[in-house]
Write a protein that holds these residues in place. Structure first.
Motif, mmCIF file in Angstrom:
data_model
loop_
_atom_site.group_PDB
_atom_site.id
_atom_site.type_symbol
_atom_site.label_atom_id
_atom_site.label_comp_id
_atom_site.label_asym_id
_atom_site.label_seq_id
_atom_site.Cartn_x
_atom_site.Cartn_y
_atom_site.Cartn_z
ATOM 1 N N ALA A 129 0.816 -1.209 0.000
ATOM 2 C CA ALA A 129 0.000 0.000 0.000
ATOM 3 C C ALA A 129 0.853 1.264 0.000
ATOM 4 C CB ALA A 129 -0.916 0.005 1.224
ATOM 5 N N ARG A 130 2.192 1.086 0.063
ATOM 6 C CA ARG A 130 3.141 2.198 0.084
ATOM 7 C C ARG A 130 2.881 3.143 1.260
ATOM 8 N NH1 ARG A 130 4.887 3.990 -6.019
ATOM 9 N NH2 ARG A 130 5.553 1.927 -6.684
ATOM 10 N N VAL A 131 2.710 2.535 2.424
ATOM 11 C CA VAL A 131 2.466 3.285 3.653
ATOM 12 C C VAL A 131 3.611 3.021 4.612
ATOM 13 C CG1 VAL A 131 0.947 3.552 5.664
ATOM 14 C CG2 VAL A 131 -0.034 3.186 3.387
ATOM 15 N N LYS A 132 4.162 4.073 5.186
ATOM 16 C CA LYS A 132 5.252 3.937 6.139
ATOM 17 C C LYS A 132 4.718 4.052 7.560
ATOM 18 C CE LYS A 132 8.785 5.809 3.013
ATOM 19 N NZ LYS A 132 9.834 6.846 2.827
ATOM 20 N N GLY A 133 5.464 3.473 8.500
ATOM 21 C CA GLY A 133 5.043 3.535 9.893
ATOM 22 C C GLY A 133 6.116 3.015 10.810
ATOM 23 N N GLY A 134 5.868 3.106 12.096
ATOM 24 C CA GLY A 134 6.816 2.669 13.104
ATOM 25 C C GLY A 134 6.743 1.180 13.362
ATOM 26 N N PHE A 135 7.275 0.769 14.508
ATOM 27 C CA PHE A 135 7.384 -0.651 14.838
ATOM 28 C C PHE A 135 6.018 -1.327 14.933
ATOM 29 C CE2 PHE A 135 7.603 -4.022 18.085
ATOM 30 C CZ PHE A 135 8.510 -4.873 17.478
ATOM 31 N N LEU A 136 5.034 -0.647 15.485
ATOM 32 C CA LEU A 136 3.711 -1.243 15.675
ATOM 33 C C LEU A 136 2.785 -1.036 14.481
ATOM 34 C CD1 LEU A 136 2.985 -0.350 19.408
ATOM 35 C CD2 LEU A 136 3.718 -2.544 18.466
ATOM 36 N N ALA A 137 3.231 -0.311 13.463
ATOM 37 C CA ALA A 137 2.376 -0.014 12.308
ATOM 38 C C ALA A 137 1.806 -1.267 11.634
ATOM 39 C CB ALA A 137 3.138 0.835 11.300
ATOM 40 N N PRO A 138 2.593 -2.360 11.466
ATOM 41 C CA PRO A 138 2.022 -3.556 10.827
ATOM 42 C C PRO A 138 0.823 -4.138 11.563
ATOM 43 C CG PRO A 138 4.405 -3.688 10.826
ATOM 44 C CD PRO A 138 4.041 -2.509 11.676
ATOM 45 N N LEU A 139 0.694 -3.852 12.865
ATOM 46 C CA LEU A 139 -0.425 -4.370 13.640
ATOM 47 C C LEU A 139 -1.515 -3.326 13.864
ATOM 48 C CD1 LEU A 139 1.521 -6.408 16.351
ATOM 49 C CD2 LEU A 139 0.465 -7.262 14.251
ATOM 50 N N THR A 140 -1.288 -2.101 13.392
ATOM 51 C CA THR A 140 -2.280 -1.039 13.583
ATOM 52 C C THR A 140 -2.738 -0.453 12.249
ATOM 53 O OG1 THR A 140 -0.467 0.553 13.900
ATOM 54 C CG2 THR A 140 -1.417 -0.445 15.882
ATOM 55 N N LYS A 141 -1.806 0.033 11.443
ATOM 56 C CA LYS A 141 -2.157 0.688 10.176
ATOM 57 C C LYS A 141 -2.568 -0.286 9.082
ATOM 58 C CE LYS A 141 0.650 4.891 10.627
ATOM 59 N NZ LYS A 141 1.666 5.742 9.975
ATOM 60 N N SER A 142 -2.195 -1.562 9.221
ATOM 61 C CA SER A 142 -2.466 -2.525 8.150
ATOM 62 C C SER A 142 -3.955 -2.747 7.924
ATOM 63 C CB SER A 142 -1.778 -3.861 8.457
ATOM 64 O OG SER A 142 -2.092 -4.287 9.770
ATOM 65 N N PHE A 143 -4.775 -2.609 8.972
ATOM 66 C CA PHE A 143 -6.215 -2.839 8.824
ATOM 67 C C PHE A 143 -6.836 -1.831 7.857
ATOM 68 C CE2 PHE A 143 -5.123 -4.696 12.904
ATOM 69 C CZ PHE A 143 -5.793 -5.904 12.866
ATOM 70 N N GLY A 144 -6.450 -0.579 7.989
ATOM 71 C CA GLY A 144 -7.014 0.458 7.137
ATOM 72 C C GLY A 144 -6.521 0.423 5.707
ATOM 73 N N ASN A 145 -5.429 -0.306 5.446
ATOM 74 C CA ASN A 145 -4.859 -0.369 4.096
ATOM 75 C C ASN A 145 -4.977 -1.755 3.473
ATOM 76 O OD1 ASN A 145 -3.322 2.389 3.727
ATOM 77 N ND2 ASN A 145 -2.874 1.715 5.811
ATOM 78 N N LEU A 146 -5.796 -2.618 4.071
ATOM 79 C CA LEU A 146 -5.881 -3.999 3.612
ATOM 80 C C LEU A 146 -6.407 -4.108 2.187
ATOM 81 C CD1 LEU A 146 -5.237 -6.770 4.732
ATOM 82 C CD2 LEU A 146 -7.592 -6.950 5.547
ATOM 83 N N ASN A 147 -7.289 -3.196 1.795
ATOM 84 C CA ASN A 147 -7.861 -3.257 0.444
ATOM 85 C C ASN A 147 -6.834 -2.966 -0.644
ATOM 86 O OD1 ASN A 147 -10.428 -3.940 1.272
ATOM 87 N ND2 ASN A 147 -11.097 -1.815 1.473
ATOM 88 N N ARG A 148 -5.698 -2.343 -0.287
ATOM 89 C CA ARG A 148 -4.660 -2.040 -1.265
ATOM 90 C C ARG A 148 -3.653 -3.176 -1.415
ATOM 91 N NH1 ARG A 148 -6.439 0.505 -4.638
ATOM 92 N NH2 ARG A 148 -4.327 0.704 -5.446
ATOM 93 N N ALA A 149 -3.785 -4.218 -0.594
ATOM 94 C CA ALA A 149 -2.833 -5.334 -0.636
ATOM 95 C C ALA A 149 -3.203 -6.314 -1.750
ATOM 96 C CB ALA A 149 -2.804 -6.054 0.702
ATOM 97 N N LYS A 150 -2.235 -7.114 -2.160
ATOM 98 C CA LYS A 150 -2.471 -8.146 -3.164
ATOM 99 C C LYS A 150 -3.342 -9.257 -2.567
ATOM 100 C CE LYS A 150 1.944 -7.318 -5.503
ATOM 101 N NZ LYS A 150 3.261 -7.887 -5.876
ATOM 102 N N PRO A 151 -4.048 -10.043 -3.417
ATOM 103 C CA PRO A 151 -4.943 -11.081 -2.902
ATOM 104 C C PRO A 151 -4.252 -12.053 -1.948
ATOM 105 C CG PRO A 151 -5.327 -10.758 -5.238
ATOM 106 C CD PRO A 151 -4.128 -9.912 -4.888
ATOM 107 N N ALA A 152 -3.037 -12.487 -2.290
ATOM 108 C CA ALA A 152 -2.342 -13.451 -1.441
ATOM 109 C C ALA A 152 -2.015 -12.860 -0.076
ATOM 110 C CB ALA A 152 -1.061 -13.924 -2.141
ATOM 111 N N THR A 153 -1.510 -11.628 -0.062
ATOM 112 C CA THR A 153 -1.161 -10.966 1.198
ATOM 113 C C THR A 153 -2.400 -10.737 2.045
ATOM 114 O OG1 THR A 153 0.612 -9.820 0.019
ATOM 115 C CG2 THR A 153 0.044 -8.995 2.199
ATOM 116 N N LYS A 154 -3.457 -10.299 1.413
ATOM 117 C CA LYS A 154 -4.711 -10.036 2.123
ATOM 118 C C LYS A 154 -5.246 -11.313 2.765
ATOM 119 C CE LYS A 154 -7.431 -7.404 -0.153
ATOM 120 N NZ LYS A 154 -8.454 -6.908 -1.121
ATOM 121 N N LEU A 155 -5.168 -12.416 2.014
ATOM 122 C CA LEU A 155 -5.668 -13.694 2.524
ATOM 123 C C LEU A 155 -4.869 -14.149 3.742
ATOM 124 C CD1 LEU A 155 -7.426 -16.243 2.279
ATOM 125 C CD2 LEU A 155 -5.718 -17.160 0.716
ATOM 126 N N VAL A 156 -3.544 -14.078 3.656
ATOM 127 C CA VAL A 156 -2.695 -14.519 4.770
ATOM 128 C C VAL A 156 -2.970 -13.669 6.007
ATOM 129 C CG1 VAL A 156 -0.323 -14.683 5.609
ATOM 130 C CG2 VAL A 156 -0.882 -15.471 3.310
#
Length: 315
Positions: A129-156
Motif C-alpha cells: 500500500a506504500r504506507v510507512k510507519g513505526g514498529f507497531l504499524a504492521p499491527l495497527t495501520k495494516s487494517f485500514g490499508n488492507l484493500n490495497r494489498a495483493k490477494p495473497a497478502t490479504k488472505l494470509v
C-alpha cells in the motif's frame, strides 16, 4: 512462511489432541490445516500467475491465483463443517480431557508463531500500500490499508488474524472447562472457530470470484484518470478501464486530443502516458487509443488530487 508455520502448528495441535482428546485442540488443528492448505494453494497460484504471456494466452496468467484460491476455499469450507460438527457433538456428549499443561503450552507456542506471521503479513500489506510507519504499524495501520494489498497478502493477513483470535478463545475455553467442569464450553468454542473459518471462506470466495470475473480498481482508476488529465494535450477521456488481473492491473483508455497534432507528437504523448501509468503500483499492461476532440466533456469521474494516491514514481 505462513503455510510452513501453519503446517507445523497443525502437527503440534494434532499431537496434543491425540494425547488429551481435547475437542478445542481438534478445532484448532482443523483451523491450522485449513490455513496451511489455503496458503500453499495461494503460493502455487501466485507463482503460476507470474508466468509471462504466451501467443496462446496473450493476456497472461494473472487470474490463475484467483482460480486456485477458489479451489482452496472449498477445502477450507469442508474443514469448517467438520469443526462445527465435532463441536456440536461435544456439547451434547461432553467428555473430560486431561493434559491441561500440554494444551496451554501448545496454544501459547501457536499464538506466538501466529503473531509473528501476522506481523510479517502486516508489513507486507503496508509495503504494497506504500504506507510507512513505526514498529507497531504492521499491527495497527495494516487494517485500514488492507484493500490495497495483493490477494495473497490479504488472505494470509485475514486468516492469521482469525487464527490468532481462535488460539486465545481455545485457551480460555480449556481453562474455563477445567476450572468449572462445564465441558461443553470447549464444544461451543469449536463451533465458533468453525464459523470463523466459514467467514474466511465467504470473504475469500467473494474476493477471488470478483477477481476471476475481472473487477475494476476504483481507487487506481481515479488516480490514473487524474494523471492522464494532467497532460496538457489531453482534452478529454472517452473511456478508461483499470481491471484487476490477479495481483496486477490492466489499463485500457481512449483519450481525445487536438486533431491538428502531427503524428510524431501524438507518439510522444503516448510514450509519456505509458511511462507514467506503467510506473504505478501493480500496473503491468496498458492500451492507449486516441480520438479527435469533439468539444464535449465526457469524463467527469476522477476526484481531486488530495483524494487519490499521493505518490507516483514518474513524479
Amino acid at each position: 512462511m505462513a503455510a510452513i508455520i501453519n503446517s507445523f502448528k497443525a502437527v503440534m495441535k494434532g499431537g496434543a489432541f491425540l494425547l488429551t482428546g481435547n475437542v478445542a485442540m481438534f478445532a484448532e488443528m482443523m483451523h491450522s490445516i485449513g490455513d496451511a492448505v489455503n496458503q500453499f494453494f495461494v503460493f502455487i497460484g501466485s507463482a503460476l500467475s507470474k508466468k509471462a504471456p504466451t501467443p496462446r494466452f496473450p493476456n497472461g496468467f494473472g487470474r490463475l491465483v484467483n482460480l486456485v484460491v477458489l479451489s482452496a476455499a472449498i477445502i477450507v469450507g469442508i474443514l469448517a463443517y467438520e469443526t462445527i460438527k465435532e463441536g456440536w457433538h461435544h456439547i451434547f456428549h461432553p467428555t473430560e480431557s486431561g493434559g491441561l499443561a500440554i494444551i496451554l503450552t501448545v496454544l501459547l507456542i501457536a499464538f506466538l508463531l501466529e503473531v509473528f506471521v501476522l506481523y510479517k503479513a502486516g508489513k507486507e500489506v503496508l509495503h504494497e500500500a506504500r504506507v510507512k510507519g513505526g514498529f507497531l504499524a504492521p499491527l495497527t495501520k495494516s487494517f485500514g490499508n488492507l484493500n490495497r494489498a495483493k490477494p495473497a497478502t490479504k488472505l494470509v493477513f485475514m486468516e492469521d488474524l482469525v487464527v490468532t483470535v481462535g488460539n486465545l478463545m481455545a485457551a480460555i475455553a480449556v481453562i474455563f472447562a477445567h476450572s468449572t467442569g462445564f465441558l461443553a464450553a470447549e464444544g461451543i468454542v469449536s463451533i465458533i472457530i468453525g464459523l470463523m473459518l466459514f467467514y474466511v471462506v465467504f470473504k475469500v470466495f467473494l474476493e477471488n470470484a470478483r477477481g476471476v470475473i475481472g473487477e475494476t480498481d476504483e481507487q487506481m482508476l481515479n488516480h490514473i484518470a487524474y494523471l492522464i488529465s494532467e497532460n496538457p494535450h489531453i482534452k478529454d477521456i472517452q473511456r478508461l478501464e483499470v481491471v484487476k488481473e490477479g495481483e496486477y492491473l490492466h489499463v485500457e483508455t481512449e483519450v481525445e486530443i487536438d486533431h491538428s497534432l502531427p503524428f510524431n507528437q501524438i507518439d510522444d504523448i503516448q510514450d509519456e502516458l505509458s511511462k507514467i501509468i506503467l510506473s504505478q503500483p501493480g500496473v503491468t499492461n496498458i492500451v492507449i487509443s486516441f480520438d479527435e476532440n469533439d468539444g464535449v466533456k465526457t469524463w467527469k469521474h476522477y476526484k481531486e488530487p488530495s483524494t487519490v494516491l499521493k505518490t507516483h514514481d514518474a513524479k
